[in-house]
Design an enzyme around this catalytic site. Structure first.
Site, short mmCIF file in Angstrom:
data_model
loop_
_atom_site.label_atom_id
_atom_site.label_comp_id
_atom_site.label_asym_id
_atom_site.label_seq_id
_atom_site.Cartn_x
_atom_site.Cartn_y
_atom_site.Cartn_z
N GLU A 149 -76.16 25.95 -45.33
CA GLU A 149 -75.18 25.19 -46.12
C GLU A 149 -75.69 23.79 -46.43
OE1 GLU A 149 -71.53 24.89 -43.94
OE2 GLU A 149 -72.53 24.57 -42.03
N ASP A 175 -70.39 23.42 -48.77
CA ASP A 175 -71.29 22.39 -48.25
C ASP A 175 -72.65 22.44 -48.92
OD1 ASP A 175 -69.69 20.95 -46.51
OD2 ASP A 175 -69.99 22.35 -44.86
#
Length: 253
Positions: A149, A175
Site C-alpha cells: 500500500e 493508501d
C-alpha cells in the site's frame, strides 16, 4: 474446529469482508451467509483485543476463518492477535523484505520465527492441545499476508515475495493511491498499471494476491486477473448501502 483458509486459497478464490466495528453478531451472520473469511480490523477499526477475541469466536461458530489486520507491524500486536485465535494476520505498510521477515517471525514459532510461546492461551485451547501439535499447526497453517500500500512496497516487491513465510500480498488501494500522489484516483492509468503489476508479479511468484474491492463486480474482475483473496467492502459499507437503499425505497412515491 480449524478452518484452513490456506487450503481453500490453494484451490481457488476466497471471498470475505472486513469488520471495523465491534459486532460479533454481524461476524456470525457473515459466516452463515456463506463467506469464507473475515478480516477483523484493528488498524482503522476501534477494536481492542478482548473485542477481537469475541469476534474470532463468532467467526468460528459460523465457519469463517478469522484473520486480524493488526494495528502495525509490531511483534506485540501480532502476538496478541495470534494468541486469541487469529488464523492469520494482515500486516499493513510492509515496504521491504526486512519488514516482511519481521512479520513472519512474529507469527511463527521456532525454527522459522521467534514468537513468544505460551501453551495456555486460547489459540492452544488453554493448554488442552499438546504443545508440539499446537506449534506444528501454527507454523504450517497460519497465514502471513503483507499489504502493498505504498510505492516503496512496489519497488521492493520481488524481495518481499522472496521472503520465506510470506503467503500473500494484499493490495490496499487507498493508501497506495495516496503514496503515489493521486489519492482516491483509482481510475488513473498509472495507478491501474501499478495495481495490475503487483498482482501479476505476485501470482508469477507462486504466492497469492489479495485485493480490497468496493463491490462484487470489482471482485469478479480481479478474480479473473488471478487474485485469490477477495475482500469486498466492510461492515460499515454494507450497512450504509443497505440503509441508503431502504431510505430511498421508503421515500419513493
Amino acid at each position: 474446529m480449524v478452518f484452513l483458509l490456506k487450503e481453500k486459497i490453494a484451490r481457488g478464490a476466497v471471498n470475505g469482508t472486513m469488520v471495523l466495528t465491534y459486532a460479533p453478531a454481524s461476524v456470525e451472520i457473515l459466516g452463515y451467509a456463506g463467506l469464507d473469511y473475515v478480516i477483523v480490523d484493528t488498524e482503522h477499526g476501534a477494536n481492542d483485543i478482548a473485542e477481537v477475541e469475541s469476534m474470532i469466536r463468532a467467526a468460528e461458530v459460523s465457519g469463517l476463518t478469522p484473520v486480524v489486520r493488526v494495528t502495525k507491524n509490531e511483534p506485540a500486536y501480532i502476538l496478541r492477535a495470534m494468541d486469541v485465535g487469529a488464523r492469520g494476520v494482515l500486516v499493513p505498510q510492509v515496504n521491504s523484505a526486512a519488514e516482511a521477515d519481521r512479520a513472519v517471525r512474529a507469527v511463527k514459532y521456532y525454527p522459522r520465527g521467534d514468537r513468544g510461546l505460551a501453551g495456555i492461551v486460547r489459540a492452544a485451547r488453554y493448554g488442552f492441545q499438546p504443545l508440539d501439535r499446537y506449534i506444528a499447526d501454527t507454523n504450517e497453517n497460519t497465514l502471513v499476508i503483507v499489504q502493498a500500500e505504498d510505492i516503496r512496497a512496489v519497488d521492493a516487491l520481488d524481495e518481499i515475495l522472496a521472503v520465506d513465510g510470506v503467503d500473500g500480498v494484499f493490495v490496499g488501494p487507498a493508501d497506495l493511491s495516496h503514496s503515489m500522489a493521486m489519492p482516491g484516483r483509482f481510475d488513473d492509468p498509472e495507478f491501474t498499471r501499478t495495481v495490475h503489476a503487483i498482482v501479476e508479479r505476485t501470482v508469477r511468484s507462486g504466492k497469492f494476491a489479495g485485493m480490497f474491492c468496493f463491490d462484487a463486480a470489482q471482485a469478479r474482475y480481479w478474480r479473473g486477473q488471478g487474485v485469490r483473496m477477495l475482500c469486498v467492502g466492510s461492515d460499515t459499507m454494507l450497512f450504509a448501502g443497505a440503509a441508503r437503499a431502504l431510505a430511498r425505497e421508503l421515500k419513493a412515491d
